[in-house]
Design an enzyme around this catalytic site. Sequence first.
Site, PDB file in Angstrom:
ATOM      1  N   LYS A 155      -5.434   8.355  -1.728  1.00 48.77           N
ATOM      2  CA  LYS A 155      -4.368   8.419  -1.506  1.00 48.77           C
ATOM      3  C   LYS A 155      -3.556   9.124  -2.640  1.00 48.77           C
ATOM      4  O   LYS A 155      -2.386   9.360  -2.550  1.00 48.77           O
ATOM      5  CB  LYS A 155      -3.592   6.995  -1.369  1.00 48.77           C
ATOM      6  CG  LYS A 155      -4.160   6.002  -0.245  1.00 48.77           C
ATOM      7  CD  LYS A 155      -3.834   6.445   1.122  1.00 48.77           C
ATOM      8  CE  LYS A 155      -4.413   5.316   2.099  1.00 48.77           C
ATOM      9  NZ  LYS A 155      -3.718   4.228   2.110  1.00 48.77           N
TER      10      LYS A 155
ATOM     11  N   GLU B 179      10.033  -2.660   4.177  1.00 50.07           N
ATOM     12  CA  GLU B 179       9.204  -2.478   2.790  1.00 50.07           C
ATOM     13  C   GLU B 179      10.438  -2.115   1.552  1.00 50.07           C
ATOM     14  O   GLU B 179       9.969  -2.681   0.601  1.00 50.07           O
ATOM     15  CB  GLU B 179       8.121  -1.481   2.904  1.00 50.07           C
ATOM     16  CG  GLU B 179       6.952  -1.624   3.945  1.00 50.07           C
ATOM     17  CD  GLU B 179       6.273  -0.752   4.045  1.00 50.07           C
ATOM     18  OE1 GLU B 179       4.925  -1.171   4.766  1.00 50.07           O
ATOM     19  OE2 GLU B 179       6.201   0.419   3.916  1.00 50.07           O
TER      20      GLU B 179
ATOM     21  N   GLY C 128       0.973  -1.035   0.084  1.00 48.98           N
ATOM     22  CA  GLY C 128       0.146  -0.085   0.185  1.00 48.98           C
ATOM     23  C   GLY C 128       0.830   1.152   0.245  1.00 48.98           C
ATOM     24  O   GLY C 128       2.084   1.212  -0.221  1.00 48.98           O
ATOM     25  N   ALA C 129       0.312   2.341   0.123  1.00 45.56           N
ATOM     26  CA  ALA C 129       0.935   3.747   0.290  1.00 45.56           C
ATOM     27  C   ALA C 129       0.177   4.723   1.118  1.00 45.56           C
ATOM     28  O   ALA C 129      -1.072   4.521   1.122  1.00 45.56           O
ATOM     29  CB  ALA C 129       1.120   4.349  -1.260  1.00 45.56           C
TER      30      ALA C 129
HETATM   31  C1  5RP Z   1       3.029   0.573   6.192  1.00 46.34           C
HETATM   32  C2  5RP Z   1       3.034   1.256   5.048  1.00 46.34           C
HETATM   33  C3  5RP Z   1       1.369   1.123   4.463  1.00 46.34           C
HETATM   34  O1  5RP Z   1       1.633   0.619   3.241  1.00 46.34           O
HETATM   35  C4  5RP Z   1       0.842   2.526   4.274  1.00 46.34           C
HETATM   36  O2  5RP Z   1       0.841   3.138   5.623  1.00 46.34           O
HETATM   37  C5  5RP Z   1      -0.605   2.396   4.077  1.00 46.34           C
HETATM   38  O3  5RP Z   1      -1.573   1.751   4.772  1.00 46.34           O
HETATM   39  P1  5RP Z   1      -2.891   1.444   4.795  1.00 46.34           P
HETATM   40  O4  5RP Z   1      -3.233   0.502   3.726  1.00 46.34           O
HETATM   41  O5  5RP Z   1      -3.366   0.890   6.134  1.00 46.34           O
HETATM   42  O6  5RP Z   1      -3.758   2.662   4.388  1.00 46.34           O
HETATM   43  O7  5RP Z   1       3.656   2.163   4.375  1.00 46.34           O
HETATM   44  O8  5RP Z   1       4.499   0.892   6.805  1.00 46.34           O
END
Ligand code: 5RP
Length: 228
Positions: A127, A109, A88-89
């Site tokens: 996002k 990651e 994810g991001a």
């Molecule tokens: C974790 C990350 C996640 O990918 C990012 O925070 C997105 O998280 P989510 O899918 O819960 O919104 O970088 O370190």
Amino acid sequence: MSQKRTMTQDELKTLVGQAALQYVVPGEIVGVGTGSTVNKFIDALATMKDRIKGAVSSSEASTKRLTALGITVFDSNEVAELSVYIDGADEIDARGYMIKGGGAALTREKIVAAQSRQFVCIADESKLVPTLGKFPLPVEVIPMATQRLIRQFATLGGRATVRLADGQPLVTDNGQHLLDVTGLQISDPLAFESQVNQWPGVVTVGVFAHQKAHVCLLGTAGGVKTLK
Ligand code: 5RP
């Protein structure tokens, strides 16, 4: 008359988590990120667990979830290269540059992303941003460098604070601390990442420009949009 209901953010995460299965290569080991969107992917991956060899995980949390679902987790040192990494991001721009680390797993990651030929980002449409920097930028740091790094971010106009958990500095899977930096506008993510990476005491900066996403599966009201 039936009215079309807008999907919740959680439903959009499920949608992209399932859509990411098309990038998983049967018979291989898949790189797995961290976070609530990736959790949806892990749940979907369990439906094809007998057709993959296993996963390389980017956090203790993802390892726990993968293992509980019967998916074998390999140490990244056991695997030379992965065909795909799914993660994810916190923010992503149209070029595939990202801010990551909201879930505190940015260092692992980046390691798993670096050993993967393709990075597939899964995210809901909230996002997608024109310029990185609204989301507080996570930076994993060696604790003895914290105060100097806070001052160094101030020279770039950033306000860095130590991330806390239960009133104490959060300790990452790697035994280090995290800064969250607000007030930045990161218009040149490649240069910014290179610059901050050179500051002594920085373990990993949460700008993923050198390890950017090659594909983004974006969950939108109209379905999954693929950005390349
Ligand atoms: C974790 C990350 C996640 O990918 C990012 O925070 C997105 O998280 P989510 O899918 O819960 O919104 O970088 O370190």
